[in-house]
Design a protein around this motif. Structure first.
Motif, PDB file in Angstrom:
ATOM      1  N   GLU A 240      34.275  28.143  56.902  1.00 48.12           N
ATOM      2  CA  GLU A 240      34.244  26.923  55.554  1.00 48.12           C
ATOM      3  C   GLU A 240      35.942  26.969  54.445  1.00 48.12           C
ATOM      4  O   GLU A 240      36.323  27.852  54.367  1.00 48.12           O
ATOM      5  CB  GLU A 240      32.995  27.609  54.489  1.00 48.12           C
ATOM      6  CG  GLU A 240      32.874  26.193  54.079  1.00 48.12           C
ATOM      7  CD  GLU A 240      31.588  26.783  52.682  1.00 48.12           C
ATOM      8  OE1 GLU A 240      30.653  26.271  52.812  1.00 48.12           O
ATOM      9  OE2 GLU A 240      32.082  26.967  51.601  1.00 48.12           O
TER      10      GLU A 240
ATOM     11  N   ARG B 145      33.767  19.610  52.240  1.00 46.08           N
ATOM     12  CA  ARG B 145      33.915  20.402  52.679  1.00 46.08           C
ATOM     13  C   ARG B 145      34.180  20.820  54.383  1.00 46.08           C
ATOM     14  O   ARG B 145      33.677  19.785  55.425  1.00 46.08           O
ATOM     15  CB  ARG B 145      32.389  20.746  53.082  1.00 46.08           C
ATOM     16  CG  ARG B 145      31.686  22.267  53.363  1.00 46.08           C
ATOM     17  CD  ARG B 145      30.275  22.977  53.133  1.00 46.08           C
ATOM     18  NE  ARG B 145      30.034  24.257  54.112  1.00 46.08           N
ATOM     19  CZ  ARG B 145      29.210  24.023  55.090  1.00 46.08           C
ATOM     20  NH1 ARG B 145      29.586  23.346  56.371  1.00 46.08           N
ATOM     21  NH2 ARG B 145      29.280  25.414  56.004  1.00 46.08           N
TER      22      ARG B 145
ATOM     23  N   GLU C  69      34.530  22.540  58.389  1.00 48.19           N
ATOM     24  CA  GLU C  69      34.113  23.835  58.974  1.00 48.19           C
ATOM     25  C   GLU C  69      35.216  24.054  59.905  1.00 48.19           C
ATOM     26  O   GLU C  69      35.156  23.387  60.790  1.00 48.19           O
ATOM     27  CB  GLU C  69      32.700  23.578  59.301  1.00 48.19           C
ATOM     28  CG  GLU C  69      31.253  23.970  58.670  1.00 48.19           C
ATOM     29  CD  GLU C  69      30.286  24.296  60.044  1.00 48.19           C
ATOM     30  OE1 GLU C  69      30.306  24.112  60.770  1.00 48.19           O
ATOM     31  OE2 GLU C  69      29.153  24.269  58.550  1.00 48.19           O
TER      32      GLU C  69
ATOM     33  N   TRP D 146      37.690  23.935  51.579  1.00 43.54           N
ATOM     34  CA  TRP D 146      36.845  22.825  50.612  1.00 43.54           C
ATOM     35  C   TRP D 146      38.701  22.367  50.486  1.00 43.54           C
ATOM     36  O   TRP D 146      39.183  22.797  50.104  1.00 43.54           O
ATOM     37  CB  TRP D 146      36.259  23.246  49.888  1.00 43.54           C
ATOM     38  CG  TRP D 146      35.252  23.917  49.478  1.00 43.54           C
ATOM     39  CD1 TRP D 146      34.852  25.200  49.809  1.00 43.54           C
ATOM     40  CD2 TRP D 146      34.263  23.274  49.912  1.00 43.54           C
ATOM     41  NE1 TRP D 146      34.229  25.455  49.843  1.00 43.54           N
ATOM     42  CE2 TRP D 146      33.441  23.941  49.556  1.00 43.54           C
ATOM     43  CE3 TRP D 146      33.518  21.882  49.415  1.00 43.54           C
ATOM     44  CZ2 TRP D 146      31.621  23.986  49.436  1.00 43.54           C
ATOM     45  CZ3 TRP D 146      32.309  21.443  49.545  1.00 43.54           C
ATOM     46  CH2 TRP D 146      31.175  22.550  49.400  1.00 43.54           C
TER      47      TRP D 146
END
Length: 882
Positions: free
Chosen positions: A459, A416, A418, A461
């Protein structure tokens, strides 16, 4: 009144008296029968509540908690008064007026028993519940009830009401492993009991009756009914007013499970501290509320964990993508619940989340996370860089389409991320964390810049994978060996094996500085010249003919000791050890804390063939960092009992630079005429044994007010330490550790290490603030890859950690000791010269004789920054075991 009525009344009186006497006799008989088996109430005065073991960093960040029962004892004075009233309203409103037994309550319980034929309530007071919880079982038998009554009467005689109430508040079981209301407040609300409101207090006061039935997490509806009943009772008893009642009875149920939140992710540290606590206190360590205060610094520990994980992931990425972790049957994709259950059984490792591929497109993956979310992985988020793993030395071509490797049902790992971007910039650029936005370029003189809106965070991935390689990092305070940071592997959930303390691996060239230090202590200098040339050994204890080589296969011929170490020349190390003698070298190396029994008794120890743990190696390097003293690593600084009293305090061997070293002066050596040394180091025979260690008497520390500690003994002289520090700094300035130049510090030093294969990659180094060792390898002892060295696999981890650890700290250097001079020498012969050449540092009694500078033409100049043609300046110089 007639005579008949009088006689009837008299008969009833005598009958009642006889009944009372019979009851008294019966009660007395029961008392006499049960009394011998009752426990002593006096023990309640010294009762120890079962409180778990807690482990903290030196700055009091919680690292770990061990014990079956979660408990946080508090005193009655620390308990909110209104919460106490909520408990009394729920359990025993007459607590402060009865003598431990409520006749009214017992009669009510008896009436319910006669009416229903079963026990509906026990009529227990708070005192009776204390008696039951501390001394008795919860079985519903009359004998137990009589014991409970008798004990309650005794408790009331021995203890005050507030003491009884305090025992109850801390002892009662309230579900979810919580014992006592303070622990329950943390479990159900994540806060101290003093930080809750009236509705939450009433909710918790309802738990003792039946923790499972009135649990606000498992049964919120029934818990709400119980809470509102308690609030009504508090209103009827005058504990709260009408407004407080109305505000609280309409409050929603806010309870949720709060597992014990750890402040610091350091499971390897927690486990080490747990073992030490059990060694100190036995099994009572888990129940007596001990607090272990470790030497670990939370900032450094967090930096160490991140550096190791990032370093292993970076190494892993260089060697290709191994594919999905597993492949699920297509039928599972249709069963969302089963899919979520399966994902939740897969642990998150190193922050990498498991996910299942649900759809594959040529330039994109669609995956489902554990929380049922479905997210997309675009091509640029890790797919475009994928090259399939073939072997540790080979990768396949980049993927042209995601369909070449992935299919629905594949279990993959995601990271993950940011991403922070400025609004309305039109650029989509990411902001560097901590970087302030640029000022408004259009604001005129004296005008305020337009207000900058907070940047949006989104966010993303990215595709990742859990590394197969493992690593370790340990960092010590050089002055006393305190462990400031320790990470024993990529993730504790992946493996509990602590590679810092348990993995004995060959350190390779990481061990060479200890051999070189023994040579300088004996009489060699940094300018001594040894021949870097082929050599063949036929020795029985080596079992075969041994032809050691340098990694490049090339030989540089005569070379100075300084240059040989920072270039990590294997043949020079072997010749040097041969000249010193193995017995002398082993005896000297022991002074750094290494156990002789773990060291090979042959020439391969010069190349680090003896298996050592990263902690042992870090301890050795601490001596170079602290001026030449041996310290012992330690983790537990002190232990506090449940009352906060210190029951254990570490007293480690500690360096005291300002203390007089009585009896520590070494005998003067005869000066060695290095001009007479031959190129072949085998011509020099050992002339002395190493000085034995002496533990000096306890003396004051230079830190005012600190408790006196045992003095750390010297491992090597201040002069030798200063010279070795200079050489090890050159490893970074000119040698195999040149990547560390990115730190732009002049007070760092160290040495790379790589073993055959290569199978082990090391970097150990230090500043005066910290001594740190890093290791990378496979638990299976597999090969890392032909292009991997200590400088490529381990050094980047060291740099990441030490950059954070030393941030903001001024440079510090070892003070120059007495009897050290700087002399101009011929860089080829190592002899003094009056012009040209380079400068070298010597002990005053070991300054070399003069030579002729013009009698040779150097192949290359070290001072000019040039490097020999067989070595590239931008690549770390390799080294190999043998």
């Amino acid at each position: 009144m007639t005579e008949k009525a009088r006689n009837r009344l008299l008969s009833l009186f005598w009958l009642g008296l006889a009944g009372a006497a019979a009851a008294a006799m019966g009660f007395a008989s029961i008392y006499l029968y049960l009394k011998p088996g009752l426990p002593s109430v006096e023990s309640l005065r010294d009762i120890r509540l079962q409180t778990p073991l807690r482990v903290y960093s030196r700055d009091m960040k919680l690292i770990g908690e061990f014990g079956e029962k979660r408990r946080n004892p508090i005193t009655i004075e620390q308990t909110p008064e209104l919460f106490v009233k909520a408990v009394l309203a729920a359990e025993d409103a007459g607590f402060y007026s009865h003598n431990g037994v409520s006749i009214k309550g017992l009669m009510r319980a008896a009436s319910q028993l006669l009416q229903t034929g079963s026990i509906q309530s026990g009529g227990s007071t708070l005192t009776m519940q204390v008696a039951r919880n501390f001394f008795l079982s919860r079985e519903q038998r009359f004998v137990r009830k009589f014991n409970e009554i008798l004990l309650s009467l005794q408790i009331e005689q021995e203890l005050g009401k507030d003491q009884i109430l305090e025992l109850y508040i801390n002892k009662i079981f309230l579900g979810n492993r919580a014992y006592g209301f303070q622990a329950a407040a943390h479990v159900y609300y994540g806060r101290d009991i003093n930080d809750l409101n009236l509705a939450q207090w009433a909710m918790m006061a309802g738990l003792p009756k039946a923790p499972s039935t009135y649990n606000p997490i498992a049964n919120p509806t029934r818990a709400l009914v119980r809470r509102n009943w308690i609030l009504k009772r508090m209103l009827e008893l005058g504990y709260i007013d009408q407004d407080e009642y109305k505000n609280s009875i309409t409050a929603p149920v806010t309870a949720s499970y709060h597992g014990r939140d750890l402040d610091l992710n350091a499971p390897y540290i927690a486990e080490m501290a747990r073992k030490e606590a059990v060694e100190l206190f036995g099994d009572s360590a888990y129940t007596d509320g001990y607090q272990i205060i470790t030497t670990v610094d939370s900032k450094l520990q967090d930096a160490a964990r991140k550096a190791l994980q990032h370093g292993l992931e970076t190494y892993d990425a260089r060697h290709g993508y191994r594919g999905p972790e597993q492949r699920l049957d297509a039928e599972l994709l249709a069963d969302s619940d089963q899919l979520v259950d399966l994902l939740n059984e897969i642990p998150v490792l190193g922050g990498l989340e498991p996910a299942v591929v649900t759809a594959v497109e040529p330039r994109q993956l669609q995956v489902q996370l554990r929380d049922r979310r479905v997210v997309e992985i675009p091509w640029e988020n890790g797919l475009e860089s994928i090259r399939p793993y073939i072997s540790e030395d080979a990768r396949g071509a980049r993927l042209k389409s995601a369909e070449e490797m992935f299919a629905p049902g594949d279990v993959v790992r995601l990271r993950r991320v940011e991403v922070t971007a400025e609004e309305n910039t039109g650029t989509g650029e990411e902001l560097v964390e901590g970087e302030a936005p640029s000022p408004d370029p259009f604001a005129g003189p004296g005008e305020e810049a337009a207000p900058v809106e907070e940047p949006q965070v989104r966010e993303e991935w990215h595709l990742a994978q859990v590394p197969e390689a493992q690593g370790a990092l340990v960092s010590l305070a050089p002055e006393d060996g305190a462990i400031r940071a320790l990470v024993g592997g990529y993730d504790f959930r992946q493996s509990h094996f602590n590679r810092v303390t348990q993995a004995a691996r060959q350190p390779g060239s990481n061990f060479k500085p200890f051999i070189y230090a023994s040579a300088i202590e004996k009489g060699y200098t940094a300018a001594s010249v040894i021949n870097d040339a082929p050599i063949i050994f036929e020795e029985t204890n080596l079992q075969d003919v041994w032809r050691p080589e340098n990694d490049s296969g090339r030989f540089l011929g005569p070379i100075r000791l300084r240059e040989a170490l920072y270039r990590s020349r294997n043949l020079v190390s072997i010749r040097l050890l041969q000249a010193l003698g193995i017995d002398y070298a082993l005896g000297f190396v022991e002074r750094f804390g290494f156990e002789r029994s773990k060291l090979a008794r042959n020439l391969t120890i010069a190349l680090g063939s003896s298996a050592l743990t990263p902690l042992e190696v870090a301890r050795g390097y601490a001596a170079f960092a602290n001026g030449g003293y041996r310290v012992e690593p330690y983790l537990v600084d002190k232990v506090l009992d449940v009352n906060g009293e210190t029951v254990y305090q570490a007293l480690p061997l500690t360096v005291c630079h300002n203390c007089p070293e009585a009896g520590s002066e070494q005998q003067p050596r005869e000066p060695v005429d290095l001009a007479d040394l031959q190129m072949e180091a085998g011509a020099m025979e050992p002339s002395e044994e190493p000085v034995e260690l002496r533990t000096l008497p306890v003396g004051p520390l230079d830190q005012a007010g600190e408790q006196a500690r045992p003095r750390a003994p010297r491992a090597l002289s201040a002069q030798t330490t200063y010279i070795m520090d200079s050489i090890l700094k050159d490893v970074i300035k000119k040698g195999t550790g040149r990547k560390a130049l990115v730190m732009k510090r002049g007070d760092i030093a160290g040495k790379t290490g790589t073993t055959n294969g290569p199978r082990d990659a090391w970097f150990s180094g230090y500043s005066p603030y910290l001594a740190t060792s890093t290791w990378v390898g496979f638990d299976s002892n597999g090969e890392l890859g032909k292009r991997e060295y200590g400088g490529s696999a381990a050094l980047p981890i060291w740099i990441d950690f030490m950059s954070t650890a030393l941030e903001g700290l001024p440079e510090r250097h070892l003070p120059q000791p007495d009897d050290i001079v700087t002399v101009r020498i011929n860089p080829r012969t190592g002899l003094r010269t009056s012009r040209g050449g380079m400068f070298e540092i010597f002990r005053t009694d070991r300054v070399p004789g003069r030579g002729t500078y013009s009698s040779y033409q150097p192949v290359y100049s070290n001072d000019s920054g040039d490097t020999p043609p067989d070595e590239q300046p931008d690549e770390p110089l390799p080294e190999e075991l043998f």
